[in-house]
Motif scaffolding. Structure first.
Motif, PDB file in Angstrom:
ATOM      1  N   ASP A 180     -12.931 -28.527 -26.975  1.00 31.83           N
ATOM      2  CA  ASP A 180     -12.214 -29.521 -26.164  1.00 31.83           C
ATOM      3  C   ASP A 180     -12.161 -29.076 -24.703  1.00 31.83           C
ATOM      4  OD1 ASP A 180     -11.787 -31.237 -28.283  1.00 31.83           O
ATOM      5  OD2 ASP A 180      -9.687 -30.671 -28.568  1.00 31.83           O
ATOM      6  N   LYS A 181     -12.021 -27.780 -24.498  1.00 37.84           N
ATOM      7  CA  LYS A 181     -11.950 -27.249 -23.140  1.00 37.84           C
ATOM      8  C   LYS A 181     -13.338 -26.958 -22.553  1.00 37.84           C
ATOM      9  CE  LYS A 181      -9.205 -24.146 -20.415  1.00 37.84           C
ATOM     10  NZ  LYS A 181      -8.040 -23.296 -20.400  1.00 37.84           N
TER      11      LYS A 181
ATOM     12  N   LYS B  64      -9.359 -23.534 -34.348  1.00 36.10           N
ATOM     13  CA  LYS B  64      -9.581 -22.753 -33.128  1.00 36.10           C
ATOM     14  C   LYS B  64     -10.787 -23.275 -32.352  1.00 36.10           C
ATOM     15  CE  LYS B  64      -7.557 -18.448 -34.857  1.00 36.10           C
ATOM     16  NZ  LYS B  64      -7.273 -18.751 -36.254  1.00 36.10           N
TER      17      LYS B  64
ATOM     18  N   ARG C 258     -10.238 -26.407 -30.323  1.00 35.56           N
ATOM     19  CA  ARG C 258      -9.573 -26.128 -29.046  1.00 35.56           C
ATOM     20  C   ARG C 258     -10.571 -25.604 -28.014  1.00 35.56           C
ATOM     21  NH1 ARG C 258      -4.807 -22.364 -30.621  1.00 35.56           N
ATOM     22  NH2 ARG C 258      -4.731 -22.127 -28.361  1.00 35.56           N
TER      23      ARG C 258
END
Length: 82
Positions: free
Chosen positions: A26-27, A20, A23
């Motif tokens: 990464d953003k 999680k 993710r």
């Protein structure tokens, strides 16, 4: 997603937390709290590849986060650097 990852971390579900948190960062690569928890999650899993990749792309300010220091201490201890 960050809150769910922290819940996983509190429960010792480091693989789920790392997935999680990856993710999230990464953003949002400058989200320091997520970076710090991610470092802890990958150290707890002893994921050497992820640790090497993470260490080359961390934003400044991680040293202000407790989870970063917990991860650094655990990693050092596992590698005989205590």
């Amino acid at each position: 997603l960050y809150a769910l990852a922290r819940d996983d971390a509190y429960k010792g579900k480091w693989e789920a937390a790392a997935e999680k948190l990856k993710r999230v960062i990464d953003k949002h690569p400058d989200f320091i709290q997520a970076q710090a928890y991610y470092s802890r999650a990958i150290v707890e899993q002893n994921d050497q590849d992820a640790i090497a990749a993470w260490s080359t792309q961390t934003p400044p300010g991680n040293e202000t986060q407790a989870q970063y220091w917990i991860a650094a201490g655990a990693w050092a201890e596992r590698n005989g650097q205590t």
